[in-house]
Design an enzyme around this catalytic site. Structure first.
Site, mmCIF file in Angstrom:
data_model
loop_
_atom_site.group_PDB
_atom_site.id
_atom_site.type_symbol
_atom_site.label_atom_id
_atom_site.label_comp_id
_atom_site.label_asym_id
_atom_site.label_seq_id
_atom_site.Cartn_x
_atom_site.Cartn_y
_atom_site.Cartn_z
ATOM 1 N N SER A 78 1.038 -0.939 -0.203
ATOM 2 C CA SER A 78 0.278 -0.008 0.007
ATOM 3 C C SER A 78 1.002 1.144 -0.121
ATOM 4 O O SER A 78 1.956 1.091 -0.035
ATOM 5 C CB SER A 78 -1.086 -0.320 1.191
ATOM 6 O OG SER A 78 -0.053 -0.219 2.284
ATOM 7 N N LEU A 79 -0.064 1.931 -0.020
ATOM 8 C CA LEU A 79 1.123 3.878 0.068
ATOM 9 C C LEU A 79 1.097 4.222 1.318
ATOM 10 O O LEU A 79 -0.503 4.234 1.668
ATOM 11 C CB LEU A 79 0.354 4.000 -1.157
ATOM 12 C CG LEU A 79 0.906 4.028 -2.510
ATOM 13 C CD1 LEU A 79 0.491 4.617 -4.142
ATOM 14 C CD2 LEU A 79 2.616 3.944 -3.142
ATOM 15 N N LYS A 109 -4.149 9.269 -9.162
ATOM 16 C CA LYS A 109 -4.340 7.759 -7.804
ATOM 17 C C LYS A 109 -5.798 7.690 -8.629
ATOM 18 O O LYS A 109 -7.230 8.089 -8.278
ATOM 19 C CB LYS A 109 -4.361 8.384 -6.929
ATOM 20 C CG LYS A 109 -4.505 7.020 -6.045
ATOM 21 C CD LYS A 109 -4.545 7.336 -4.672
ATOM 22 C CE LYS A 109 -4.895 6.374 -3.230
ATOM 23 N NZ LYS A 109 -5.690 5.510 -3.258
ATOM 24 N N ARG A 130 -5.398 -7.165 -5.212
ATOM 25 C CA ARG A 130 -4.207 -7.321 -4.304
ATOM 26 C C ARG A 130 -4.399 -7.430 -3.400
ATOM 27 O O ARG A 130 -3.603 -8.650 -2.911
ATOM 28 C CB ARG A 130 -4.504 -5.769 -4.207
ATOM 29 C CG ARG A 130 -3.230 -5.393 -3.289
ATOM 30 C CD ARG A 130 -3.030 -3.596 -2.355
ATOM 31 N NE ARG A 130 -2.050 -3.320 -1.573
ATOM 32 C CZ ARG A 130 -1.690 -3.520 -0.310
ATOM 33 N NH1 ARG A 130 -3.449 -4.330 0.101
ATOM 34 N NH2 ARG A 130 -1.072 -3.622 0.578
ATOM 35 N N GLU A 164 -4.004 -0.733 -12.021
ATOM 36 C CA GLU A 164 -5.840 -0.330 -11.405
ATOM 37 C C GLU A 164 -7.220 -0.602 -12.585
ATOM 38 O O GLU A 164 -6.893 -0.169 -13.685
ATOM 39 C CB GLU A 164 -5.891 1.431 -11.060
ATOM 40 C CG GLU A 164 -7.181 1.508 -10.085
ATOM 41 C CD GLU A 164 -6.946 1.301 -8.733
ATOM 42 O OE1 GLU A 164 -7.828 1.285 -7.961
ATOM 43 O OE2 GLU A 164 -5.257 0.680 -8.394
ATOM 44 N N CYS A 398 -20.723 -6.609 28.889
ATOM 45 C CA CYS A 398 -20.804 -7.403 29.465
ATOM 46 C C CYS A 398 -21.389 -6.493 30.991
ATOM 47 O O CYS A 398 -21.442 -7.369 32.144
ATOM 48 C CB CYS A 398 -19.569 -7.679 29.683
ATOM 49 S SG CYS A 398 -17.909 -6.542 30.570
ATOM 50 N N CYS A 418 -16.060 -10.418 28.410
ATOM 51 C CA CYS A 418 -16.363 -9.558 27.763
ATOM 52 C C CYS A 418 -16.931 -11.082 26.676
ATOM 53 O O CYS A 418 -15.458 -10.191 25.397
ATOM 54 C CB CYS A 418 -15.851 -8.331 28.156
ATOM 55 S SG CYS A 418 -16.774 -7.068 26.394
#
Length: 652
Positions: A78-79, A109, A130, A164, A398, A418
């Site tokens: 990832s970036l 992008k 991905r 992409e 709880c 819990c």
């Protein structure tokens, strides 16, 4: 006949590339159709001679059983995100410490779905999503229906490329118009439409929806010198490459491009959500390297988030796996960044007090990182009530007392029994970055918990088909699929298990580092705090957390149950023998290597027992310097650290 079929396939693929990618067809539509019909006729007569790269695959439909997992040969990172000019300046300063003359290639992008395409001898053999960066889904058949993805390359290359896949705005409007006419729910935005289309089991649906791509990376080793060269190569190979980019020598030029694109953004025929800034020279990229999640040589500037007004209706308080209680606002629905938003995070109790958020307030909502809806501030001029929000004193799951520690901003439930924490912990254990048990999400965990079938992570491995068939909406096929996914997870490398256990402060990167050092979880459990603190990049906070976790009797019982269930507790990555040449040494690579790629050099160092670091410090034992080594070499010389060259490494 066979030669004619091959000739037709070659011609039609070339003409399709000219039409869909270059927008410069050399033949008329009628000529193309005539050749296409001839190929279809021949393939009907000789079905055994159909070539895998035939363009008829693009329109033919088949119903798939599902999508198999796909192991990426080259990880997809990832970036790092940036939301301000100041963050870009900081990125630039980090880069220029190593490369004062660095230039940046700025690319759009695209707001779509990341894909990886693998070619062998010039033929498309695999296409995948991905996923978590290491394992995605094999969607080859669907990607073959995307018209601008070449089924064959003009050269018999074996290559992996990244890009992409997106739905153009015009296609999105057409798809939603058709869905509206058919009484189907419309897609919220083009990105969701593209993602939903690529996960269709009926491939003919993909062919009709006119998806498109932009390719931007050669993931396999390349001989190109710059990112610009890579894009030019991809274009020459027939891939769609976005031409709207700029080479910048300063961060001011980067910012000028960002502002220009921001003004033109709405006029583009596709959605974008930012600009990706990459160091242009690939040798510099190799030198800068990666963090565990992202390259240090690239950053993604995200355009400012869209903001909308909404009225606060109520607040829900939910418990996470670590006991943190998080408030979520229920709002009047608003359209935000292409989706309908009716819930948004309020972060924590301190945030509510800081922003002075009160009952029935009108608030400004935005999407943090264009993903997570969040309340930004109150519109004080529209306040209708002075009544403060009710902050719980008891756990909503709880009913235990909630604590607000001085050094924390959140309320916390510390009850280990819990139910909400247990269920969140189980979902985390099964998540993609942990044990990656496909199909075991929060909804299924809740069903298992409600039927008292699972109470801890070891219980997951005691489940059988009959147990799963008790769950609502589970049939034999879905039960078998989940059961098989659970069994497959037993063979994961132990760093996935360690991260899945949810030990506080121990993330996925720390888990890998720890298992590289101690080789298996039982050995790690016996380690002294001092041994852990001595590991570069780990500190006392992690050491204390591990010591506390493994000291509990319940932990020892859990590990024994996992081992008895057949879950692997050992690290399956590269392990160096204790007497390896560089065992325990911290080594830094710098400069351009002549014969080895940086990845090959790093892998060899790991096999020799070294810890490979990204920067030179007093803890560094050795620096291996290639050509044009920069500040790292100078610092090593200043500190008196041993320096060797690539030839020395090759001889080991």
């Amino acid at each position: 006949m066979k030669d004619r079929m091959s000739e037709l396939v070659s011609l039609l693929n070339r003409y399709a590339h000219e039409y869909y990618t270059k927008d410069a067809p050399s033949v008329s539509d009628s000529e193309y159709d005539q050749l296409y019909r001839e190929l279809v006729s021949l393939e009907e007569q000789y079905p055994n001679e159909i070539l895998p790269e035939s363009p008829t695959h693009r329109v033919g439909g088949k119903v798939l059983d599902g999508f198999e997992k796909y192991q990426h040969q080259y990880p997809l990172y990832s970036l790092q995100d940036a939301f301000s000019r100041a963050e870009l300046v900081a990125f630039d300063e980090r880069v220029r410490k190593e490369f004062p003359d660095a230039s940046y290639l700025c690319e759009l992008k695209i707001d779509g779905l990341s894909i990886s395409l693998a070619y062998e001898n010039g033929i498309l053999v695999a296409g995948a999503t991905r996923g978590d960066g290491s394992i995605g889904e094999n969607i080859t058949e669907n990607l073959k229906r995307v018209k601008d993805i070449p089924l064959t390359l003009p050269e018999p290359l074996t290559i992996t490329v990244r890009g992409e896949c997106y739905m153009p705005k015009a296609s999105f409007d057409a798809v939603n118009q058709l869905r509206q006419e058919n009484g189907e729910a419309e897609f919220a935005n083009p990105r969701n439409a593209a993602a939903g289309t690529l996960r269709q089991l009926d491939t003919s649906v993909v062919a009709k929806r006119n998806l498109a791509t932009f390719l931007y990376q050669e993931a396999s080793p390349t001989s190109e010198a710059t990112q610009e060269d890579v894009l030019e190569k991809l274009s020459q190979l027939g891939f769609s490459v976005n031409e709207k980019r700029v080479l910048a020598s300063t961060i001011d030029q980067v910012w000028d491009f960002i502002e220009k694109v921001g003004q033109e953004r709405d006029k583009l025929p596709y959605e974008i959500d930012g600009i990706v800034i990459k160091v242009n020279h690939l040798a510099a990229q190799e030198e800068l390297g990666f963090t565990v999640k992202a390259p240090k040589w690239a950053i993604a500037y995200k355009f400012p988030a869209e903001e909308k007004e909404a009225q606060l209706l109520s607040v829900d308080w939910t418990v996470g796996r670590t006991g943190v209680v998080t408030p979520t606002a229920n709002l009047t629905p608003v359209q935000l960044a292409g989706t309908t938003v009716s819930r948004a995070t309020l972060h924590n109790v301190d945030y509510i007090r800081e922003k002075d958020i009160r009952k029935d307030d009108t608030v400004i909502v935005y999407k943090a990182g264009d993903i997570i809806p969040a309340v930004l501030r109150v519109v004080e001029g529209k306040r209708v009530s002075d009544e403060h929000l009710d902050v719980p004193s008891k756990c909503p799951s709880c009913q235990s007392d909630l604590l607000h520690f001085e050094d924390e901003v959140a309320l916390r439930c510390i009850n280990p029994l819990c139910p909400a924490q247990i269920m969140e912990g189980l979902a985390h254990f099964a998540s993609r970055d942990a044990m990656n048990i496909s199909g075991l999400g929060p909804a299924v965990v809740e069903k298992l918990f409600a039927k008292d079938l699972v109470r801890d992570v070891a219980g997951i491995y005691r489940l059988n088909i009959e147990d799963l068939l008790q769950l609502e909406n589970f049939k034999e096929k879905s039960a078998n699929k989940l059961y098989n996914a659970i069994q497959a997870s037993k063979s994961n490398s132990a760093e996935k298990l360690l991260f899945g256990l949810g030990i506080r402060h121990v993330g996925s990167k720390a888990s890998r580092i720890l298992l590289e050092k101690f080789h298996d979880i039982p050995s790690l459990a016996q380690a002294e705090q001092e041994e852990i603190v001595s590991i570069d990049s780990l500190g006392m906070v992690i050491a204390k957390s591990l010591h506390s976790y493994f000291a509990q009797e319940g932990t020892q019982i859990l590990l024994k149950e996992l081992e008895e269930a057949g879950v692997n507790l050992a690290y399956l990555g590269e392990k160096a023998a204790a007497d390896a040449v560089l065992s325990g040494k911290t080594v830094v690579l710098t400069g351009k290597l002549e014969t080895l790629t940086r990845t090959q050099a790093k892998e060899k160092l790991l096999r020799l027992g070294a810890n490979v670091a990204g920067s030179v410090s007093k803890k560094t034992d050795l620096v291996i310097a290639g050509a044009d080594a920069g500040s790292k070499l100078a610092k090593a010389q200043e500190l008196g650290i041993e320096i060797q060259d690539e030839a020395w490494l090759e001889q080991l």
